[in-house]
Scaffold this motif. Structure first.
Motif, PDB file in Angstrom:
ATOM      1  N   ASP A 195     -34.289  -6.997  64.835  1.00 13.11           N
ATOM      2  CA  ASP A 195     -33.221  -7.205  63.836  1.00 13.11           C
ATOM      3  C   ASP A 195     -33.695  -6.746  62.467  1.00 13.11           C
ATOM      4  O   ASP A 195     -32.941  -6.137  61.703  1.00 13.11           O
ATOM      5  CB  ASP A 195     -32.873  -8.698  63.728  1.00 13.11           C
ATOM      6  CG  ASP A 195     -32.266  -9.240  64.999  1.00 13.11           C
ATOM      7  OD1 ASP A 195     -31.616  -8.457  65.708  1.00 13.11           O
ATOM      8  OD2 ASP A 195     -32.450 -10.441  65.274  1.00 13.11           O
ATOM      9  N   CYS A 196     -34.934  -7.064  62.180  1.00 10.03           N
ATOM     10  CA  CYS A 196     -35.488  -6.738  60.873  1.00 10.03           C
ATOM     11  C   CYS A 196     -35.550  -5.217  60.688  1.00 10.03           C
ATOM     12  O   CYS A 196     -35.224  -4.694  59.622  1.00 10.03           O
ATOM     13  CB  CYS A 196     -36.868  -7.371  60.763  1.00 10.03           C
ATOM     14  SG  CYS A 196     -37.505  -7.286  59.125  1.00 10.03           S
ATOM     15  N   GLN A 197     -35.949  -4.543  61.773  1.00 15.84           N
ATOM     16  CA  GLN A 197     -36.011  -3.084  61.742  1.00 15.84           C
ATOM     17  C   GLN A 197     -34.611  -2.512  61.502  1.00 15.84           C
ATOM     18  O   GLN A 197     -34.426  -1.597  60.689  1.00 15.84           O
ATOM     19  CB  GLN A 197     -36.586  -2.584  63.091  1.00 15.84           C
ATOM     20  CG  GLN A 197     -36.860  -1.095  63.158  1.00 15.84           C
ATOM     21  CD  GLN A 197     -37.823  -0.649  62.061  1.00 15.84           C
ATOM     22  OE1 GLN A 197     -38.777  -1.358  61.746  1.00 15.84           O
ATOM     23  NE2 GLN A 197     -37.543   0.506  61.466  1.00 15.84           N
ATOM     24  N   GLU A 198     -33.658  -3.091  62.197  1.00 12.87           N
ATOM     25  CA  GLU A 198     -32.265  -2.640  62.078  1.00 12.87           C
ATOM     26  C   GLU A 198     -31.758  -2.837  60.636  1.00 12.87           C
ATOM     27  O   GLU A 198     -31.102  -1.969  60.068  1.00 12.87           O
ATOM     28  CB  GLU A 198     -31.415  -3.484  63.039  1.00 12.87           C
ATOM     29  CG  GLU A 198     -30.135  -2.791  63.456  1.00 12.87           C
ATOM     30  CD  GLU A 198     -29.501  -3.546  64.611  1.00 12.87           C
ATOM     31  OE1 GLU A 198     -28.309  -3.814  64.496  1.00 12.87           O
ATOM     32  OE2 GLU A 198     -30.207  -3.884  65.594  1.00 12.87           O
ATOM     33  N   LEU A 199     -32.128  -4.004  60.072  1.00 13.48           N
ATOM     34  CA  LEU A 199     -31.730  -4.308  58.693  1.00 13.48           C
ATOM     35  C   LEU A 199     -32.357  -3.314  57.718  1.00 13.48           C
ATOM     36  O   LEU A 199     -31.694  -2.839  56.789  1.00 13.48           O
ATOM     37  CB  LEU A 199     -32.205  -5.710  58.312  1.00 13.48           C
ATOM     38  CG  LEU A 199     -31.203  -6.845  58.436  1.00 13.48           C
ATOM     39  CD1 LEU A 199     -31.892  -8.166  58.232  1.00 13.48           C
ATOM     40  CD2 LEU A 199     -30.083  -6.694  57.415  1.00 13.48           C
ATOM     41  N   THR A 200     -33.630  -3.018  57.949  1.00 12.51           N
ATOM     42  CA  THR A 200     -34.335  -2.073  57.069  1.00 12.51           C
ATOM     43  C   THR A 200     -33.605  -0.732  57.080  1.00 12.51           C
ATOM     44  O   THR A 200     -33.317  -0.164  56.022  1.00 12.51           O
ATOM     45  CB  THR A 200     -35.804  -1.885  57.538  1.00 12.51           C
ATOM     46  OG1 THR A 200     -36.378  -3.165  57.713  1.00 12.51           O
ATOM     47  CG2 THR A 200     -36.618  -1.086  56.551  1.00 12.51           C
ATOM     48  N   GLU A 201     -33.306  -0.261  58.305  1.00 12.30           N
ATOM     49  CA  GLU A 201     -32.617   1.037  58.424  1.00 12.30           C
ATOM     50  C   GLU A 201     -31.268   0.991  57.728  1.00 12.30           C
ATOM     51  O   GLU A 201     -30.883   1.893  56.994  1.00 12.30           O
ATOM     52  CB  GLU A 201     -32.437   1.407  59.898  1.00 12.30           C
ATOM     53  CG  GLU A 201     -33.739   1.873  60.539  1.00 12.30           C
ATOM     54  CD  GLU A 201     -33.695   1.849  62.063  1.00 12.30           C
ATOM     55  OE1 GLU A 201     -32.569   1.774  62.615  1.00 12.30           O
ATOM     56  OE2 GLU A 201     -34.761   1.871  62.697  1.00 12.30           O
ATOM     57  N   LEU A 202     -30.571  -0.121  57.949  1.00 12.32           N
ATOM     58  CA  LEU A 202     -29.232  -0.272  57.380  1.00 12.32           C
ATOM     59  C   LEU A 202     -29.262  -0.278  55.847  1.00 12.32           C
ATOM     60  O   LEU A 202     -28.494   0.401  55.178  1.00 12.32           O
ATOM     61  CB  LEU A 202     -28.667  -1.600  57.885  1.00 12.32           C
ATOM     62  CG  LEU A 202     -27.181  -1.734  58.050  1.00 12.32           C
ATOM     63  CD1 LEU A 202     -26.899  -2.524  59.314  1.00 12.32           C
ATOM     64  CD2 LEU A 202     -26.556  -2.429  56.879  1.00 12.32           C
ATOM     65  N   ALA A 231     -28.151 -12.452  58.774  1.00 11.02           N
ATOM     66  CA  ALA A 231     -27.294 -12.629  59.957  1.00 11.02           C
ATOM     67  C   ALA A 231     -25.898 -12.090  59.684  1.00 11.02           C
ATOM     68  O   ALA A 231     -25.306 -11.410  60.527  1.00 11.02           O
ATOM     69  CB  ALA A 231     -27.232 -14.108  60.327  1.00 11.02           C
ATOM     70  N   ILE A 232     -25.386 -12.380  58.496  1.00  9.79           N
ATOM     71  CA  ILE A 232     -24.033 -11.915  58.157  1.00  9.79           C
ATOM     72  C   ILE A 232     -23.990 -10.389  58.106  1.00  9.79           C
ATOM     73  O   ILE A 232     -23.071  -9.761  58.627  1.00  9.79           O
ATOM     74  CB  ILE A 232     -23.574 -12.547  56.827  1.00  9.79           C
ATOM     75  CG1 ILE A 232     -23.339 -14.040  57.046  1.00  9.79           C
ATOM     76  CG2 ILE A 232     -22.308 -11.883  56.291  1.00  9.79           C
ATOM     77  CD1 ILE A 232     -23.162 -14.832  55.801  1.00  9.79           C
ATOM     78  N   ILE A 233     -25.020  -9.795  57.491  1.00  9.83           N
ATOM     79  CA  ILE A 233     -25.054  -8.321  57.404  1.00  9.83           C
ATOM     80  C   ILE A 233     -25.101  -7.722  58.815  1.00  9.83           C
ATOM     81  O   ILE A 233     -24.510  -6.676  59.082  1.00  9.83           O
ATOM     82  CB  ILE A 233     -26.264  -7.856  56.552  1.00  9.83           C
ATOM     83  CG1 ILE A 233     -26.061  -8.308  55.104  1.00  9.83           C
ATOM     84  CG2 ILE A 233     -26.443  -6.337  56.608  1.00  9.83           C
ATOM     85  CD1 ILE A 233     -27.255  -8.150  54.212  1.00  9.83           C
ATOM     86  N   LEU A 234     -25.753  -8.430  59.742  1.00  8.92           N
ATOM     87  CA  LEU A 234     -25.835  -7.933  61.128  1.00  8.92           C
ATOM     88  C   LEU A 234     -24.584  -8.286  61.945  1.00  8.92           C
ATOM     89  O   LEU A 234     -24.559  -8.088  63.156  1.00  8.92           O
ATOM     90  CB  LEU A 234     -27.081  -8.510  61.818  1.00  8.92           C
ATOM     91  CG  LEU A 234     -28.424  -7.986  61.321  1.00  8.92           C
ATOM     92  CD1 LEU A 234     -29.570  -8.803  61.893  1.00  8.92           C
ATOM     93  CD2 LEU A 234     -28.601  -6.512  61.657  1.00  8.92           C
ATOM     94  N   GLY A 235     -23.614  -8.872  61.279  1.00  9.35           N
ATOM     95  CA  GLY A 235     -22.340  -9.161  61.945  1.00  9.35           C
ATOM     96  C   GLY A 235     -22.344 -10.459  62.725  1.00  9.35           C
ATOM     97  O   GLY A 235     -21.506 -10.676  63.586  1.00  9.35           O
ATOM     98  N   ARG A 236     -23.309 -11.343  62.415  1.00 10.08           N
ATOM     99  CA  ARG A 236     -23.361 -12.618  63.135  1.00 10.08           C
ATOM    100  C   ARG A 236     -22.807 -13.742  62.271  1.00 10.08           C
ATOM    101  O   ARG A 236     -22.478 -13.543  61.107  1.00 10.08           O
ATOM    102  CB  ARG A 236     -24.828 -12.960  63.481  1.00 10.08           C
ATOM    103  CG  ARG A 236     -25.456 -11.932  64.365  1.00 10.08           C
ATOM    104  CD  ARG A 236     -26.915 -12.267  64.549  1.00 10.08           C
ATOM    105  NE  ARG A 236     -27.606 -11.110  65.074  1.00 10.08           N
ATOM    106  CZ  ARG A 236     -28.911 -10.962  65.041  1.00 10.08           C
ATOM    107  NH1 ARG A 236     -29.676 -11.882  64.507  1.00 10.08           N
ATOM    108  NH2 ARG A 236     -29.464  -9.887  65.543  1.00 10.08           N
ATOM    109  N   SER A 237     -22.841 -14.928  62.883  1.00  8.37           N
ATOM    110  CA  SER A 237     -22.376 -16.089  62.139  1.00  8.37           C
ATOM    111  C   SER A 237     -23.427 -16.475  61.084  1.00  8.37           C
ATOM    112  O   SER A 237     -24.632 -16.288  61.300  1.00  8.37           O
ATOM    113  CB  SER A 237     -22.163 -17.241  63.121  1.00  8.37           C
ATOM    114  OG  SER A 237     -22.535 -18.452  62.564  1.00  8.37           O
ATOM    115  N   ALA A 238     -22.975 -17.038  59.948  1.00  6.00           N
ATOM    116  CA  ALA A 238     -23.893 -17.423  58.867  1.00  6.00           C
ATOM    117  C   ALA A 238     -24.899 -18.460  59.338  1.00  6.00           C
ATOM    118  O   ALA A 238     -25.997 -18.574  58.798  1.00  6.00           O
ATOM    119  CB  ALA A 238     -23.103 -17.967  57.694  1.00  6.00           C
ATOM    120  N   GLN A 239     -24.500 -19.229  60.351  1.00  4.29           N
ATOM    121  CA  GLN A 239     -25.374 -20.311  60.786  1.00  4.29           C
ATOM    122  C   GLN A 239     -26.447 -19.873  61.780  1.00  4.29           C
ATOM    123  O   GLN A 239     -27.239 -20.677  62.230  1.00  4.29           O
ATOM    124  CB  GLN A 239     -24.537 -21.451  61.361  1.00  4.29           C
ATOM    125  CG  GLN A 239     -23.964 -22.281  60.214  1.00  4.29           C
ATOM    126  CD  GLN A 239     -22.923 -23.239  60.659  1.00  4.29           C
ATOM    127  OE1 GLN A 239     -22.081 -22.902  61.489  1.00  4.29           O
ATOM    128  NE2 GLN A 239     -22.929 -24.421  60.095  1.00  4.29           N
TER     129      GLN A 239
END
Lengths: 449, 161
Positions: free
Chosen positions: A256-263, A240-248
């Motif tokens: 999101d997972c796809q985006e994280l993989t690409e990132l 969540a933090i890597i995606l710019g969201r709140s830790a909670q």
């Protein structure tokens, strides 16, 4: 004149933590700090101690025992002696102790440490029971509630101190399986209390939802899973933090997972590791855990995570690494359940009190502590003149769902003549500064009812 | 882990202490016309050590030998000629029975039962004591029989079945 030979120091690396006394005797002889005669005498004392312990063990009913029992009693004696000598400030002092004290004295001091550890462990167990999460995870609840009852009832600190007769099915993030007896139990409970503390930073229903989704992901009943709660929380929270969201924010969709993989694949492995470490620092900061025992505990978490992450990235299997919200659930409508509203008087006091805070972060903390309803928040945003940077501090601390609600209101009330200091203009600017989060929030706003 | 990391230096002293203890039992056994020489005593200690090693047991001190002598020296079935060899056999039987009865009987109780069976059921036969009575006793104990010392009843139950 006779040359003075200074005795060497003992290299602690050469000492075996789990057979401390015997390795200390060996190293003591090698370094000249202990004579072979003294070492032999100490071993004789140990055997005499064993010969006194066996009749006590059999309650003077038998003068002989099977070899395994004698070995176990000897191990227990050594366990207590090890505890005492290991807790001295240095190996050299431990050797000095072996010169000045008898083995029997060392054993009795060791049993005092063991007894103190039992008390500490009981205290930690009570703490673990008090902070136990209300989740449906059998290994977790059974371990905490009943796993230790029998242990504390049966543990024999004199004749079976090394025995770890405890049923602990729940896996910890870090579990030192080399330890034995009460030391293992105390370490386990200490880690468990810290992990409970971390998990309690997240709303209970969110943790349960994460667990349920984890079960769905592995096609297992979530209650029967053998997972570590802190581990699954941390993984999703870091994402969540890597995606710019709140830790909670623990919800991760397939997208999101796809985006994280690409990132992450865009980064070199070194940068990827730095990204994770940085995310962990942000998490510790957002949860106000910096400098705490828990912070120390979690600092080595990336080392645990990296091999798993590398493996997941290499096999393009990040969706199995995180807990993903199933598509069906991700497309569901999200219902907003408002909290209690403040009275007019309370609202007035909150707005007045805001004047006394110096910076945006403390104003944001205060607002979040007092306000439980979106209408109250809207009232405050409309009535109190926040500075531009204070808006950013407030928005970054709001959860995704709160921001989604604000966005909904912003869209319906936005006019072309909004002044720059308006919360709506500042919300648009804030969302533009966090593009990944913006997308998530707008998606969420569409589903809100 | 080695039970004795180095050669136990008190071993020789322990043996000589045990021999002296055994010799002192002559004060009582002499009344029944039985005595042990120092060589006999040493032989008993060696038998004890070998038996313990073979059966995987460890004994503290040498109390068992003394207790066996005290219990059996008044037996009418033991003569001076076979006194030492009988004691050697009894020591072996004792430790064998300790293992077989899962250490559930105290030393004193086991010696008392051995003496009783030896005198009344075996009429001085060490073979019967070892291969019949001790086996039955061990079986009764392992099967959780309440009246484990009563070997007759258990035998009857077995026949009825």
């Amino acid at each position: 004149m006779k040359e003075i030979v200074m005795p060497q120091k003992i290299d602690p690396a050469k000492l075996n933590r789990h057979q401390y006394t015997l390795s200390l005797l060996n190293e003591g002889i090698k370094t000249g700090l202990l004579s072979a005669e003294r070492a032999e005498h100490l071993q004789t004392e140990l055997m005499i101690l064993l010969s006194k312990a066996i009749p006590k063990y059999t309650r003077h009913e038998s003068s002989s025992v099977p070899t395994e029992i004698a070995q176990s009693i000897l191990q227990s004696l050594l366990y207590n002696i090890d505890l005492y000598l290991y807790n001295l400030p240095s190996p050299e002092l431990a050797i000095a102790e072996l010169h000045s004290s008898t083995i029997s004295e060392c054993f009795h001091r060791g049993t005092e440490i063991t007894a103190a550890l039992v008390q500490d462990a009981k205290q930690l167990w009570r703490l673990a029971l008090g902070t136990m999460l209300d989740v449906s995870l059998t290994a977790y609840t059974e371990t905490i509630s009943s796993g230790f009852t029998d242990f504390f009832y049966r543990y024999d600190g004199k004749y079976a101190a090394h025995s770890t007769g405890v049923v602990v099915d729940y896996p910890l993030l870090f579990d030192d399986m080399d330890c034995m007896g009460i030391v293992y139990v105390k370490n386990y409970l200490q880690s468990l209390v810290l992990e409970n503390k971390l998990c309690n930073e997240y709303p209970g229903h969110e943790v349960q939802r994460l667990l349920t989704n984890c079960g769905k992901q592995f096609n297992l009943l979530s209650a029967e899973l053998m997972v570590n709660l802190a581990d699954i929380i941390l993984k999703n929270s870091l994402a969540a933090i890597i995606l710019g969201r709140s830790a909670q924010n623990l919800s991760l969709t397939g997208r999101d997972c796809q985006e994280l993989t690409e990132l992450l694949l865009e980064l070199s492995w070194q940068d990827c590791c730095s990204c994770i470490r940085q995310a962990l620092n942000t998490l510790l900061c957002q949860l106000n855990l910096e400098g705490s025992d828990l912070c120390q505990y979690l600092l080595s978490y990336p080392d645990l995570l990296f091999p798993q992450l590398q493996n997941a990235l290499d096999n393009n299997a990040l969706s199995g690494f995180f807990v993903i919200v199933p598509e069906q659930e991700a497309n569901e409508t999200v219902h907003y359940l408002p909290g209690d509203r403040l009275s007019d008087e309370e609202l007035r006091l909150v707005i007045e009190a805001l004047e006394y805070f110096q910076d945006g972060a403390s104003k944001a903390d205060f607002v979040l502590a007092k306000v439980k309803n979106i209408d109250d928040l809207l009232e405050i945003l409309g009535a109190f003149r926040f500075y531009k940077q204070e808006f950013f501090a407030l928005y970054s601390q709001l959860s995704d769902s709160d921001l989604a609600l604000l966005s909904k209101h912003c869209c319906s009330e936005y006019t072309d003549h909004e002044p720059d200091f308006s919360w709506k203009v500042q919300l648009v600017k804030y969302l533009e500064s966090v593009p990944v989060r913006k997308k998530m929030i707008l998606d969420l706003a569409k589903k809100l009812k | 882990m080695e039970i004795f990391p180095t050669l136990f230096p008190l071993e020789k002293t322990a043996i000589s202490l045990a021999v002296n203890q055994i010799i002192r039992t002559n004060d009582k056994s002499l009344r029944y016309g039985l005595t042990l020489s120092p060589q006999d005593a040493l032989q008993l200690v060696e038998t004890r050590n070998e038996t313990l090693l073979a059966l995987g047991r460890i004994e503290v001190g040498s109390a068992t030998i003394g207790k066996i002598i005290e219990a059996f020296c008044d037996s009418a079935f033991i003569q001076q000629e076979e006194y030492s060899s009988t004691l050697q056999e009894l020591i072996e039987i004792f430790f064998y029975a300790k293992n077989e009865t899962l250490d559930l009987l105290s030393d004193d109780e086991l010696i008392e039962l051995m003496k009783d069976y030896y005198e009344h059921r075996c009429r001085g036969s060490l073979e019967l004591l070892k291969y019949r009575e001790m086996e039955l006793l061990a079986r009764n104990i392992r099967f959780g029989c309440k009246d484990y010392a009563n070997l007759d009843d258990c035998l009857d139950e077995e026949v009825e079945e």
